[in-house]
Design an enzyme around this catalytic site. Structure first.
Site, mmCIF file in Angstrom:
data_model
loop_
_atom_site.group_PDB
_atom_site.id
_atom_site.type_symbol
_atom_site.label_atom_id
_atom_site.label_comp_id
_atom_site.label_asym_id
_atom_site.label_seq_id
_atom_site.Cartn_x
_atom_site.Cartn_y
_atom_site.Cartn_z
ATOM 1 N N ASP A 162 0.515 -1.585 0.168
ATOM 2 C CA ASP A 162 0.246 0.301 -0.209
ATOM 3 C C ASP A 162 1.109 1.225 0.048
ATOM 4 O OD1 ASP A 162 -2.642 2.243 0.599
ATOM 5 O OD2 ASP A 162 -4.001 0.277 1.134
ATOM 6 N N HIS A 187 -3.400 6.142 3.801
ATOM 7 C CA HIS A 187 -4.439 4.845 3.250
ATOM 8 C C HIS A 187 -4.129 3.210 3.961
ATOM 9 C CE1 HIS A 187 -5.616 2.005 0.348
ATOM 10 N NE2 HIS A 187 -6.762 2.465 -0.151
ATOM 11 N N SER A 240 -11.368 -0.929 -0.833
ATOM 12 C CA SER A 240 -9.469 -0.661 0.188
ATOM 13 C C SER A 240 -9.977 -1.196 1.629
ATOM 14 C CB SER A 240 -9.709 0.331 -0.190
ATOM 15 O OG SER A 240 -8.425 0.444 -1.681
#
Lengths: 88, 657
Positions: B32, B105, B435
Site C-alpha cells: 500500500d 491509505h 480498499s
C-alpha cells in the site's frame, strides 16, 4: 523528424519474463544471462529489479524498438510494459 | 476499526476464536502507501517475540528508521525504483523515500487488518469506540508500493517477491488496474506465486460499481472482496425553508452554521462553466455563492474537493447531491465546511425546491453517530460488480465485507480529507472503498489461518465464502444500495463474510497450484504464457480435455446460450466438485433454490457421508435448460449442503450470452 526521433528514443519500463530452463549452459549464473540478453539490445539499459520468486526475469527501461527486439531473443517469454495501478 | 468487529460478531464467543499464540504467529503483508508507525494501532504491548519464521526487515529512509518497527509492526520496506525510473527522483519535500505513509491509505488498511486494541478511538468524536484490527494479535509487515504518482507494476512485483521471501502468511492489496489477462497482470502473477507458497492473497474488487463487468483482480487464486455498509451512520439533515427535512450524512466538525436559515443556491446557477453543478476548482462565482449554502452534484472531482471549492468561493455550507451513478449511497466525509451528502431522490426533491422557490433557504443539522441502522449490510453502489470480464465461468467478487465509513488508523502527515490545504491532523480517519473491505478479509483470513494452520489459501477462502450470508436475519435478501432492490451474486459473490462461521465451515473446496495450472490449460494459454504466469514450466496434456468449469471453485457461474444462439434447450456440461470434510463425521444433504424455472439443476449424489477428517467426496451438478432468455440476461440459484450444524453454501449465477 525531430519529434519522431525523440519518440523513438523515449524509454519505457518493461518487465521481462525469462524462461530460466532455457538458460544456455555457457552462463554460470542466471543474472549473467539476464544481463547478456539485455546488453544484446541496449548497451546503456540497466536492470531496475531482478525477480526470482514471482517470476524469473527483471525490469528495465527500453525504447519500444529495443523491447520488441528483446522479445524476439531466445529464452525470453515476454516483455510486458509497466502498468500503473491505483488505490481503491 | 470501531464497530465492524461487533458487526462481524468478533466480540461474541471469544472461546470460538483462535488462541492468541497461534494468531500472533500470523504475519500479514500489506502492499500500500506505507505505514505511520506512531499510530496507537501499532502498539506492541503484550505481544511475544517476533515469529521465528520472519525473514523480513525494517528499512530506513526519510523519517523512518529500524527503530520504528516493533513486535506488532515487524517489517517495513519501500519499492520506488520503478516509480522513480518513470517519473524521476522522489521529491522528499513532498513524499517520504521510505516506508513512511504520507497518504494515510496504507495505515488505514494495515490497521484494519491487524491493528492492536485502542480505546477511545474516534474522528472528531464520530464513530467513537474501541478500535481494533480484525486479527488484533497478528503481525504487520508494510510494503510501500504506492506513491503520489501511482503504484507501478515493477514495484508491486518486487514487493510481492520480498513479501514471499520474508515469509508473510497473508498478502493484502487494496489496489488494482485494468482487466488484463492473468499472465500480463503483475498482481495476478505475484499472487499466483504467493498462493503456491501457501500465502493467502486478498485484493479489493474495485470501486467501479454499479456497472457490470467492472471488477479488478479477478484471478481465481485471488480472493476478490467487494464492499458493503455496516449498521452505523452519521446523520446530518438538510432543513429547507419550506419546513421539509431530508436525511444526509456528514463527518463535519468545526464552526457551526448560524442558528437560522441561510440563502441556498444551486452550483450550476452560480457558475459560468457548463459543468458548474460539479463544483470543480475555479468554477463557482464568489459573488453568487458567498454567505450561502451551495448545492453541488456528485461526480468527477472528489467529494471533499467540492467542499473546499465551495468554501474558497465564500460559501458557508454545502449540500452534496448524489446522481444516478450513486443512487442512495451515502458516503460521509470530514468536509472543511459544514456540509452533508444526500441521496439522489432527496437531492432531486431539494433541487426542485431550489428551482421553484425565488428565495430558497436551508440549514444543516448535524446529529453525530448513530448505530443499529437497518438494513445492513447493503452492497455499496461503488463496489465493482461481476460478471468476470476475463473468465465469465468464475464468479467474482468472492465475498463482500465492511467498506463504507470505516474508521481506522491514519497518517499524521495529512489531514482527514487528504487535501493539501487540510491542516487538521488525526490519529484515525473514516473513509470508504473496497480498499477498506479487502483488509477486513485479510485479517479474518489470518484468524482462520491461525485456527487452521495447515489449510491452503483456497481452503481458507472456501471457508469464508461458503459460510457467507446472503439474507438478513428476517430472511429478506441482502439489498443493493444502487437500486434499492435485492442484490445478486454478481454484486456480493457468495455473500457477506461471517468470520465465526468461517472458523468452522464443515466442508471446504480445496485447490492446489496445479489445479489452477489446469485452469490455465483450459484457457488455452500457451506454454510461454503459463510459464510467465506461474514462474515455472507446466505442460498441458494434449490428450486431455480441459474445462474452466472443472476448477473446484466454491461458487458456480454457468454461461448459457441466449435466445437464437446454438445450444438452446440443451444440457450444459456437468460440473464436478470435490469437498473435503474439515469437521466431525456426518452426513450432508443438498438443497437447491433457484429463481429460474428455465434451468433444471440436478445434484448427484444428493447426500454425502463423511466418516473421517480430511475425507474427500465428489458430487456433480447438471444444469439442463428448458428454454433460454435473451442475451445478457441473468438468473441466480443457490446450492447448499448441510449436516444440521453446518451450512456450506454456493451461489450459482446463470448468464445467457
Amino acid at each position: 523528424a525531430a519529434v519522431v526521433k525523440s519518440k523513438e528514443q523515449q524509454r519505457w519500463t518493461y518487465i521481462v519474463h525469462m524462461a530460466k530452463s532455457e538458460m544456455p549452459a555457457s552462463f554460470e549464473h542466471h543474472l549473467h544471462w539476464y544481463d547478456s540478453s539485455l546488453k544484446s539490445v541496449s548497451d546503456s539499459a540497466e536492470m531496475i529489479y531482478t525477480y526470482d520468486n514471482v517470476i524469473h526475469g527483471f525490469s528495465t527501461r527500453l525504447t519500444a524498438k529495443q523491447a520488441q527486439l528483446l522479445e524476439s531473443q531466445p529464452g525470453i517469454l515476454s516483455v510486458l510494459p509497466e502498468l500503473k495501478y491505483e488505490l481503491h | 476499526t470501531t464497530r465492524t468487529p461487533q458487526f462481524l460478531g468478533l466480540d461474541k464467543n471469544p472461546a470460538l476464536l483462535p488462541e492468541s499464540n497461534s494468531e500472533s504467529d500470523v504475519i500479514i503483508g500489506v502492499l500500500d502507501t506505507g505505514v505511520w508507525p506512531e499510530s496507537k494501532s501499532f502498539d506492541d504491548t503484550g505481544l511475544g517475540p517476533i515469529p521465528s519464521s520472519w525473514k523480513g526487515d525494517c528499512e530506513s529512509g526519510t523519517n523512518f528508521t529500524a527503530s520504528n518497527c516493533n513486535r506488532k509492526l515487524i517489517g517495513a520496506r519501500y519499492f520506488s525504483k520503478g516509480y522513480e525510473g518513470t517519473l524521476g527522483p522522489i521529491d522528499t519535500s513532498k513524499e517520504s523515500r521510505s516506508p513512511r505513509d504520507d497518504d494515510g491509505h496504507g495505515t488505514h488498511t494495515s490497521t484494519t487488518a491487524a491493528g492492536s486494541v485502542v480505546n477511545d478511538a474516534n474522528l472528531f468524536d464520530y464513530a467513537k469506540g474501541t478500535a481494533r484490527g480484525m486479527a488484533t494479535r497478528a503481525r504487520v509487515a508494510a510494503y510501500k508500493v504506492c506513491w503520489l504518482g501511482g503504484c507501478f507494476s515493477s514495484d508491486i512485483l518486487a514487493a510481492m517477491e520480498k513479501a514471499i521471501e520474508d515469509n508473510v502468511n497473508v498478502i493484502s492489496m487494496s489496489l488494482g488496474g485494468g482487466m488484463s489477462d492473468y499472465y500480463r497482470d503483475s498482481v495476478a502473477i505475484g499472487a499466483f506465486s504467493a498462493m503456491e507458497k501457501g500465502i493467502f492473497v486478498s485484493c479489493s474488487a474495485g470501486n467501479a460499481g454499479p456497472s457490470s463487468y467492472s471488477l479488478s483482480n479477478q484471478a481465481p487464486w485471488i480472493t476478490t472482496v467487494g464492499a458493503g455498509t455496516i449498521d452505523r451512520d452519521f446523520p446530518a439533515y438538510v432543513s429547507l425553508g419550506n419546513g421539509k427535512n431530508f436525511s444526509g450524512v456528514s463527518l463535519y466538525k468545526g464552526n457551526s452554521l448560524p442558528g437560522k436559515l441561510l440563502p441556498f443556491v444551486y452550483a450550476g446557477n452560480a457558475s459560468n462553466a457548463t459543468n458548474g453543478n460539479l463544483c470543480m476548482i475555479g468554477t463557482l462565482i464568489p459573488q453568487k455563492v458567498a454567505g450561502k449554502i451551495v448545492l453541488c452534484d456528485r461526480g468527477v472531482n472528489s467529494r471533499v474537493q467540492k467542499g473546499s471549492v465551495a468554501k474558497d468561493a465564500g460559501a458557508l455550507g454545502m449540500v452534496l447531491a448524489n446522481t444516478a451513478a450513486n443512487g442512495e449511497e451515502l458516503v460521509a466525509d470530514a468536509h472543511l465546511l459544514p456540509a452533508t451528502a444526500v441521496g439522489e431522490k432527496n437531492g432531486d426533491i431539494i433541487k426542485s425546491y431550489l428551482f421553484a422557490d425565488p428565495n430558497p433557504t436551508v440549514t444543516i443539522l448535524f446529529e453525530g453517530t448513530k448505530v443499529g441502522i437497518e438494513p445492513s449490510p447493503v452492497v455499496a453502489a461503488f463496489s465493482s460488480r461481476g460478471p468476470n470480464s476475463i473468465t465469465q465461468e468464475i464468479l467474482k467478487p468472492d465475498v463482500i465485507a465492511p467498506g463504507v465509513n470505516i474508521l481506522a488508523g491514519w497518517s499524521e502527515n495529512v489531514g482527514p480529507t487528504g487535501l493539501s490545504i487540510d491542516d487538521r491532523r488525526v490519529g484515525f480517519n473514516i473513509i470508504s472503498g473496497t480498499s477498506m473491505s479487502c483488509p477486513h478479509v485479510s485479517g479474518l483470513a489470518a484468524l482462520v489461518k491461525a485456527e487452521h494452520q495447515d489449510w491452503s489459501p483456497a481452503a481458507i477462502r472456501s471457508a469464508l465464502m461458503t459460510t457467507a450470508y446472503t439474507a438478513y436475519k428476517n430472511g429478506q435478501k441482502l439489498l443493493d444500495v444502487s437500486t434499492g432492490k435485492p442484490a445478486t451474486p454478481f454484486d456480493y459473490g457468495s455473500g457477506h463474510v461471517d468470520p465465526i462461521a468461517a472458523l468452522d465451515p464443515g466442508l471446504v473446496y480445496d485447490l492446489t497450484a496445479d489445479d489452477y495450472l489446469n485452469f490455465a490449460c483450459a484457457l488455452k494459454y500457451s506454454a510461454a504464457q503459463i510459464t510467465s504466469l506461474a514462474g515455472r514450466n507446466f505442460t498441458c496434456d494434449a490428450s486431455k480435455t480441459y474445462s474452466v468449469t472443472d476448477l473446484n471453485y466454491p461458487s458456480f457461474s454457468v454461461v448459457l446460450a441466449g435466445t437464437g444462439s446454438v445450444g438452446n434447450g440443451s444440457t450444459v456440461p456437468k460440473y464436478t466438485r470435490t469437498v473435503t470434510n474439515v469437521g466431525s463425521p456426518g452426513t450432508y444433504k443438498v438443497s437447491i433454490s433457484s429463481e429460474s424455472p428455465l434451468v433444471k439443476i440436478r445434484v448427484e449424489p444428493e447426500s454425502l457421508s463423511f466418516s473421517a477428517n480430511n475425507e474427500k467426496k465428489s458430487y456433480t451438478v447438471t444444469f439442463t435448460t428448458a428454454g433460454s432468455l435473451p442475451s445478457n440476461s441473468n438468473s441466480f440459484a443457490r446450492l447448499e449442503w448441510t449436516d444440521g450444524k453446518h451450512t456450506v453454501g454456493s451461489p450459482i449465477a446463470f448468464s445467457w450470452t
